[in-house]
Design a protein around this motif. Structure first.
Motif, PDB file in Angstrom:
ATOM      1  N   GLU A 259       0.840  -1.044  -0.646  1.00 56.57           N
ATOM      2  CA  GLU A 259      -0.173   0.214  -0.087  1.00 56.57           C
ATOM      3  C   GLU A 259       0.469   1.184   0.206  1.00 56.57           C
ATOM      4  O   GLU A 259       0.735   2.392   0.560  1.00 56.57           O
ATOM      5  CB  GLU A 259      -1.138  -0.351   1.120  1.00 56.57           C
ATOM      6  N   VAL A 260       1.801   1.259  -1.368  1.00 54.93           N
ATOM      7  CA  VAL A 260       3.123   2.415  -0.619  1.00 54.93           C
ATOM      8  C   VAL A 260       2.323   2.861  -2.230  1.00 54.93           C
ATOM      9  O   VAL A 260       2.262   2.199  -3.398  1.00 54.93           O
ATOM     10  CB  VAL A 260       4.559   2.020  -0.908  1.00 54.93           C
ATOM     11  N   PRO A 261       3.256   3.886  -2.810  1.00 51.90           N
ATOM     12  CA  PRO A 261       2.704   4.730  -4.685  1.00 51.90           C
ATOM     13  C   PRO A 261       4.033   3.769  -5.141  1.00 51.90           C
ATOM     14  O   PRO A 261       4.807   3.264  -4.410  1.00 51.90           O
ATOM     15  CB  PRO A 261       3.236   5.805  -4.481  1.00 51.90           C
ATOM     16  N   LEU A 262       3.226   3.829  -6.456  1.00 46.72           N
ATOM     17  CA  LEU A 262       4.495   2.984  -7.087  1.00 46.72           C
ATOM     18  C   LEU A 262       6.326   3.190  -7.596  1.00 46.72           C
ATOM     19  O   LEU A 262       6.875   2.794  -7.278  1.00 46.72           O
ATOM     20  CB  LEU A 262       4.297   2.819  -9.153  1.00 46.72           C
ATOM     21  N   ASP A 263       6.129   4.777  -7.012  1.00 50.52           N
ATOM     22  CA  ASP A 263       7.777   5.346  -7.245  1.00 50.52           C
ATOM     23  C   ASP A 263       8.901   4.765  -5.719  1.00 50.52           C
ATOM     24  O   ASP A 263       9.451   5.449  -6.122  1.00 50.52           O
ATOM     25  CB  ASP A 263       7.789   7.061  -7.072  1.00 50.52           C
ATOM     26  N   GLN A 264       8.077   4.504  -5.295  1.00 42.85           N
ATOM     27  CA  GLN A 264       8.574   3.918  -4.382  1.00 42.85           C
ATOM     28  C   GLN A 264       9.703   2.712  -4.189  1.00 42.85           C
ATOM     29  O   GLN A 264       9.659   2.085  -2.967  1.00 42.85           O
ATOM     30  CB  GLN A 264       7.985   4.174  -2.683  1.00 42.85           C
ATOM     31  N   CYS A 265       8.901   2.107  -5.539  1.00 43.41           N
ATOM     32  CA  CYS A 265       9.042   0.621  -5.220  1.00 43.41           C
ATOM     33  C   CYS A 265      10.170   0.604  -6.498  1.00 43.41           C
ATOM     34  O   CYS A 265       9.838   0.893  -7.116  1.00 43.41           O
ATOM     35  CB  CYS A 265       8.525  -0.295  -5.693  1.00 43.41           C
ATOM     36  N   VAL A 266      11.222   0.041  -6.074  1.00 39.21           N
ATOM     37  CA  VAL A 266      12.631  -0.264  -6.629  1.00 39.21           C
ATOM     38  C   VAL A 266      12.628  -1.644  -6.753  1.00 39.21           C
ATOM     39  O   VAL A 266      13.220  -2.688  -6.229  1.00 39.21           O
ATOM     40  CB  VAL A 266      13.511   0.239  -6.274  1.00 39.21           C
ATOM     41  N   ALA A 267      13.059  -2.051  -8.356  1.00 35.63           N
ATOM     42  CA  ALA A 267      13.832  -3.682  -8.365  1.00 35.63           C
ATOM     43  C   ALA A 267      15.105  -4.021  -8.833  1.00 35.63           C
ATOM     44  O   ALA A 267      16.169  -2.427  -9.014  1.00 35.63           O
ATOM     45  CB  ALA A 267      13.043  -3.605 -10.443  1.00 35.63           C
ATOM     46  N   ARG A 268      15.854  -4.099  -7.759  1.00 35.10           N
ATOM     47  CA  ARG A 268      16.972  -4.958  -8.333  1.00 35.10           C
ATOM     48  C   ARG A 268      17.435  -6.445  -7.622  1.00 35.10           C
ATOM     49  O   ARG A 268      16.517  -6.522  -6.691  1.00 35.10           O
ATOM     50  CB  ARG A 268      17.433  -3.654  -7.169  1.00 35.10           C
ATOM     51  N   GLU A 269      18.380  -6.810  -8.855  1.00 36.41           N
ATOM     52  CA  GLU A 269      18.996  -7.694  -8.469  1.00 36.41           C
ATOM     53  C   GLU A 269      17.467  -9.088  -8.031  1.00 36.41           C
ATOM     54  O   GLU A 269      17.700  -9.777  -6.842  1.00 36.41           O
ATOM     55  CB  GLU A 269      19.592  -7.972  -7.793  1.00 36.41           C
ATOM     56  N   GLY A 270      16.996  -9.151  -9.065  1.00 34.41           N
ATOM     57  CA  GLY A 270      15.698 -10.360  -8.321  1.00 34.41           C
ATOM     58  C   GLY A 270      14.931 -10.006  -7.152  1.00 34.41           C
ATOM     59  O   GLY A 270      13.764 -10.694  -6.481  1.00 34.41           O
ATOM     60  N   ARG A 271      14.773  -8.694  -6.273  1.00 30.45           N
ATOM     61  CA  ARG A 271      13.896  -8.400  -5.943  1.00 30.45           C
ATOM     62  C   ARG A 271      13.172  -7.175  -5.767  1.00 30.45           C
ATOM     63  O   ARG A 271      14.516  -5.899  -6.552  1.00 30.45           O
ATOM     64  CB  ARG A 271      14.481  -8.505  -4.549  1.00 30.45           C
ATOM     65  N   ILE A 272      12.226  -6.703  -5.416  1.00 31.11           N
ATOM     66  CA  ILE A 272      11.546  -5.548  -5.609  1.00 31.11           C
ATOM     67  C   ILE A 272      11.875  -4.505  -3.780  1.00 31.11           C
ATOM     68  O   ILE A 272      11.386  -5.731  -2.420  1.00 31.11           O
ATOM     69  CB  ILE A 272       9.848  -5.460  -5.665  1.00 31.11           C
ATOM     70  N   HIS A 273      12.241  -4.142  -3.421  1.00 31.59           N
ATOM     71  CA  HIS A 273      12.851  -3.069  -2.249  1.00 31.59           C
ATOM     72  C   HIS A 273      11.887  -1.714  -2.333  1.00 31.59           C
ATOM     73  O   HIS A 273      11.719  -0.791  -3.083  1.00 31.59           O
ATOM     74  CB  HIS A 273      13.869  -2.257  -2.388  1.00 31.59           C
ATOM     75  N   LEU A 274      10.850  -1.876  -0.689  1.00 33.40           N
ATOM     76  CA  LEU A 274      10.717  -0.336  -0.737  1.00 33.40           C
ATOM     77  C   LEU A 274      11.945   0.522  -0.359  1.00 33.40           C
ATOM     78  O   LEU A 274      12.648   0.916   0.601  1.00 33.40           O
ATOM     79  CB  LEU A 274       9.726  -0.832   0.435  1.00 33.40           C
ATOM     80  N   THR A 275      11.755   1.725  -0.742  1.00 36.72           N
ATOM     81  CA  THR A 275      12.366   2.675  -1.121  1.00 36.72           C
ATOM     82  C   THR A 275      12.737   3.354   0.540  1.00 36.72           C
ATOM     83  O   THR A 275      11.667   3.213   1.574  1.00 36.72           O
ATOM     84  CB  THR A 275      13.177   3.645  -2.091  1.00 36.72           C
ATOM     85  N   GLY A 276      13.799   3.012   1.765  1.00 35.04           N
ATOM     86  CA  GLY A 276      13.800   3.988   2.743  1.00 35.04           C
ATOM     87  C   GLY A 276      13.258   2.847   3.881  1.00 35.04           C
ATOM     88  O   GLY A 276      13.278   4.127   4.810  1.00 35.04           O
ATOM     89  N   SER A 277      13.898   1.771   3.501  1.00 36.67           N
ATOM     90  CA  SER A 277      13.076   1.058   4.526  1.00 36.67           C
ATOM     91  C   SER A 277      14.164  -0.435   4.110  1.00 36.67           C
ATOM     92  O   SER A 277      14.666  -0.801   3.226  1.00 36.67           O
ATOM     93  CB  SER A 277      11.744   0.229   4.320  1.00 36.67           C
ATOM     94  N   ASP A 278      13.817  -1.484   5.197  1.00 32.62           N
ATOM     95  CA  ASP A 278      14.395  -2.830   4.728  1.00 32.62           C
ATOM     96  C   ASP A 278      14.058  -3.866   4.432  1.00 32.62           C
ATOM     97  O   ASP A 278      14.071  -4.812   3.750  1.00 32.62           O
ATOM     98  CB  ASP A 278      14.768  -3.077   6.259  1.00 32.62           C
ATOM     99  N   ARG A 279      12.423  -3.284   3.993  1.00 28.94           N
ATOM    100  CA  ARG A 279      11.655  -3.944   3.180  1.00 28.94           C
ATOM    101  C   ARG A 279      11.996  -4.372   1.732  1.00 28.94           C
ATOM    102  O   ARG A 279      12.156  -3.591   1.376  1.00 28.94           O
ATOM    103  CB  ARG A 279       9.966  -3.388   3.253  1.00 28.94           C
ATOM    104  N   SER A 280      11.929  -5.663   1.912  1.00 23.23           N
ATOM    105  CA  SER A 280      11.883  -6.257  -0.434  1.00 23.23           C
ATOM    106  C   SER A 280      10.795  -7.520  -0.103  1.00 23.23           C
ATOM    107  O   SER A 280      10.875  -7.725   1.115  1.00 23.23           O
ATOM    108  CB  SER A 280      13.233  -6.154  -0.319  1.00 23.23           C
TER     109      SER A 280
END
Lengths: 171, 728
Positions: free
Chosen positions: B141-162
């Motif tokens: 439940e976050v905006p699209l632009d806070q999710c980043v794809a990198r090395e086989g995972r989607i990361h939530l920017t500014g957090s440890d969440r992935s």
């Protein structure tokens, strides 16, 4: 009945003694790493070691290996890659890869005898092995690299993964 | 949207140039929409190439077959780059026949794999990435632009969440496939343009890679087939009495291709086959020999051919020329001689037909097999294996039919293995051609006129009759026959593979006439690495060299002058001359240069040659290639090395001779291969580009023969106009 040591394991095989070792390995024993290329000993794809010497298994009647030690590409690889195989992987040597078992067996025998071969030594030892993909230059470099790896006695070798997904199994 | 609907959507697939124009324009429409390969519950599978499974296994279906050219490494990298995953973490599977892969035919050739898959693979990766990001954003439940794809995972920017792609796959699969996606900036590429190691190196260095010949189907028998060495000839009679008594033999039967000897092992089959006595009929080509061909095409060259290029005054331009240089160039038939001889394994049961085949065209295998057994296409399952070389040979998988016929007759799986002799004598050969060239050079060194009459058969004209089985099944037989007959005769004079690289040579000359005289001795023809370019580059680049000497100009400078304004070719040519330090060779060494464009790429090569006792030794080759964006520069380099050795083998040794309509050569003692001690040092330089990729598998081959021939001329003053190069 012919008895010999294959990659360190005793083997008893009951086929006509004039059967080429190549086809005993491939068809009777099921070790397909050794390849069929020409059937007349001119391409080297079927190279194996017989008591440490490179021979063309398509020209070696199985009766002649009685009581001797045979090493195939499968026997070169134990827990880890042989330095020659390591150098092959590092140098991106294989293209189609079909001739490479034979190339590697010839190279391993060369290095066992001559730990620091010159280009001329390599040409002499390797000119019995044909590669249609033209990997000769890379093979030459990889043999020098393998010599280096062997002299360093490095233990940094890539682990061999028998579950490599490229090996398509027939069920 | 259900998963099924998603699977039916197809991304845009670019058009292809199949092997030498094999794309016949016969469409394969009318096929039903198939299920995707290996459908798994909860997987994200936007099309047949990619599958992201809930267990985080990312599977790439390699629709182009791997014969050494490296698509197994380069194609996954293209998709992985946009997907943001390390390509080496993906599982590559050799793909089955599938509608998504047909454009219009599922085959591998024409140096087309990377260039025709570039767009669809990038799109597939980018679309899957976009869907995974959308799934993560919805889940968190976050905006699209806070999710980043990198090395086989989607990361939530500014957090440890992935989350791994696998964890998001099920949710992502429920989303619509986006129509528009954004692509990465090439400056951010991590895999494309990098010399990643080949993923198949370990398997191929340990003997575990499975080639066609290594396939083991339980209870399979092995068969060898005796084929009439005289092309097109039937069997007069045969006797199998003695052979039947040989150990291990289970059956001897006649099939379409000849006499099949079936046994428990290859050696038993081969030994028994030696005991079969056969009277072969010499067939319709008994009169055809190499000498007959050479005397006939000389006659053929006296007639006018079909014009394939006419600039300015064309042939009349010769009248304007004060001084005409005339030359005749000849090239022989060539065999492919892949290291792995032809083979296929088949299991035919009342319920299914399975074929394990090393091939460059799984759909062609499927069609040939379905036609042989007269069953619908979808009853035939083709498993493509790794190939011990292809070079165009396995684009015509005639060898897949034999085991199918035998397995059906015996009710048991069968592997058919060709001997080296079978392979060499039953190939589809690079055509032999005859070339009459004339050029007028004026006293200031200007080439006024260029005429070239090519006497050659047509690969397509000979292949089309056998290709009739490729027509869609809804097409009535009479229509197929009509179309094929029409296309076949049309092809005789319009097959680009006869004159590619000759009709369209890049040199600026006011009056040009290029003609094709159709002459076919009847020997089976096929696609041989670089196809028409393989002979035409030799002819064009040797004759240009002759004209340079005629004009009393350095061959490199002469080419520069005739290519003025053609920046792409000049860049390649100039760099080759620079890297080879053109004009400054050591004592005992002579140099030759050649440049040729093929399959969208430009390659220039400088060969340094020594000649001792009439023996030609190529010491060093400098190669420069412009292949657009080099997806994997090390594979590009490897393909140039490979193409050069392949072409050099033919230039120095390759010759298939014909006697009584059969091939004289049989194995590596009389069809010799370049070996390690004859292999030159090769340096490859790649022109940097951000653009799309162009062909790589074949373009290294055409320039080497003329580069060497030109160096031999520089060394000896002998202009060799016939391959293979032999000094007298």
């Amino acid at each position: 009945m012919t008895h010999f040591l294959l990659n360190g394991e005793p083997v008893d095989i009951d086929v006509e003694e004039d059967t080429p070792l190549l086809w005993v390995l491939r068809d009777n024993i099921g070790l397909t790493g050794t390849k069929f290329g020409c059937g007349i000993g001119l391409c080297g794809a079927c190279s194996v070691h017989l008591d440490g010497e490179t021979v063309r298994s398509c020209q070696t009647p199985v009766g002649d290996v009685s009581g001797k030690q045979v090493t195939t590409i499968e026997g070169l690889t134990r827990e880890d890659l042989h330095p020659v195989q390591q150098a092959w992987v590092e140098g991106n040597v294989p293209q189609c890869g079909y001739c490479q078992s034979g190339q590697i067996m010839s190279a391993a025998a060369l290095l066992a005898e001559n730990p620091d071969p010159s280009d001329a030594d390599i040409d002499l030892a390797m000119s019995g092995n044909i590669c249609r993909c033209g990997t000769y230059g890379r093979i030459r470099s990889a043999i020098h690299r393998a010599a280096e790896l062997m002299s360093e006695q490095t233990d940094v070798v890539q682990h061999f993964d028998p579950d490599d997904p490229l090996v398509r199994r027939v069920s | 949207m259900s998963g099924v609907e998603i699977t039916r959507r197809k991304f845009l697939v670019g058009s292809t140039t199949a092997v030498g124009g094999l794309a016949l324009g016969i469409s394969f429409t009318g096929q039903k929409v198939e299920a995707l390969p290996n459908v798994t519950d909860g997987a994200l599978q936007p099309n047949a190439w990619l599958q992201i499974r809930p267990d985080n296994k990312i599977v790439f279906q390699l629709d182009k077959t791997e014969m050494g050219q490296g698509v197994i490494a380069s194609m996954p990298a293209i998709l992985a780059e946009e997907l943001e995953v390390d390509p080496r973490d993906m599982v590559v599977e050799l793909a089955p026949v599938h509608g998504d892969f047909q454009d219009p035919m599922q085959m591998t050739g024409g140096s087309s794999s990377t260039r025709t898959r570039w767009d669809v693979l990038r799109e597939t990766g980018a679309k899957a990435r976009t869907m995974l990001i959308a799934a993560a954003a919805a889940k968190w439940e976050v905006p699209l632009d806070q999710c980043v794809a990198r090395e086989g995972r989607i990361h939530l920017t500014g957090s440890d969440r992935s989350a791994t792609y696998g964890e998001l796959a099920n949710d992502a699969a429920k989303l619509p496939i986006p129509k528009e996606v954004s692509f990465k900036n090439p400056a951010d590429y991590r895999y494309v343009g990098k010399p990643l190691r080949r993923v198949d190196s370990i398997a191929k260095s340990t003997g575990t890679a499975e080639f066609g010949l290594d396939v083991r189907v339980p209870d399979a028998l092995t068969a060898v087939v005796l084929r009439n060495p005289h092309f097109g000839g039937p069997i007069d009679s045969f006797d199998t009495t003695e052979a039947e008594e040989m150990p291990g033999v289970t059956n001897i039967l006649q099939i379409s291709a000849g006499i099949a000897v079936v046994a428990d092992t290859y050696w038993h089959a081969r030994k028994a086959a030696d005991k079969v006595t056969v009277a072969w009929n010499k067939g319709p080509l008994e009169h055809v020999s190499s000498d007959w061909i050479r005397s006939t095409w000389e006659e053929q060259a006296k007639q006018e051919g079909k014009s394939v290029r006419s600039d300015g005054e064309g042939m009349q331009g010769l009248d304007l020329a004060a001084d005409v240089t005339t030359a005749v160039y000849e090239v022989p038939y060539l065999a492919h001689a892949t290291m792995e001889p032809m083979n296929t394994t088949a299991r035919v049961t009342p319920d299914s037909i399975e074929v394990w085949s090393p091939n460059q065209g799984p759909q062609i295998v499927q069609s040939l097999v379905a036609d042989a057994l007269d069953v619908p296409l979808d009853q035939v399952t083709v498993y493509s294996t790794l190939m011990g070389g292809g070079f165009g040979r396995r684009g015509i998988p005639d060898y897949a039919v034999d085991p199918v016929e035998i397995s059906k007759a015996l009710g048991q799986p069968v592997k058919v293995v060709w001997s080296r002799e079978d392979d060499m004598r039953h190939d589809y050969y690079r055509p032999a051609t005859y070339n009459l060239l004339k050029a007028g050079v004026d006293d200031r060194g200007k080439v006024q006129t260029w005429t070239h009459r090519i006497v050659a058969p047509s690969i397509m004209a000979t292949l089309i009759p056998t290709m009739s089985v490729m027509a869609p099944q809804w097409m009535p037989d009479w229509l197929t026959t009509l179309l094929v007959r029409g296309a076949g005769s049309l092809m005789k004079t319009r097959d680009a593979s006869s004159h590619e690289g000759a009709g369209d040579h890049p040199y600026q000359i006011d009056n040009i006439e290029v003609e094709h005289v159709y002459f076919d001795p009847g020997i089976p023809l096929g696609f041989w690495r670089s196809v028409g370019h393989s002979q035409n580059a030799f002819v064009i680049e040797s004759f240009i060299d002759e004209l340079a000497y005629k004009a009393k100009e350095d061959p490199y400078e002469f080419r520069r002058r005739l290519l003025a304004g053609n920046d792409r070719l000049l860049t390649v040519l100039n760099l080759a001359a620079e890297k080879a330090a053109w004009g400054t060779v050591k004592d005992g060494i002579s140099e030759g240069i050649a440049i040729h464009e093929s399959f969208g790429s430009v390659v220039a090569e400088v060969a340094e040659v020594s000649v001792d006792n009439n023996k030609i030794k190529v010491e060093r080759v400098v190669c420069v290639v412009d292949c657009g964006l080099a997806v994997n520069p090390d594979i590009v380099k490897a393909q140039m090395e490979s193409g050069i050795v392949f072409g050099l083998t033919a230039a120095l040794k390759g010759e298939i001779n014909i006697n009584e309509g059969s091939v004289v050569e049989s194995n590596f003692h009389d069809y010799k291969m370049l070996r390690m001690n004859e292999s030159p040092k090769i340096e490859v330089y790649i022109i940097p580009h951000d653009d799309k990729p162009t062909g790589v598998g074949e373009p290294g081959t055409p320039p080497i023969a003329p580069a060497v021939a030109n160096a031999v001329y520089a060394a000896t003053g002998q202009r060799i106009r016939r391959l293979p190069l032999r000094l007298s």
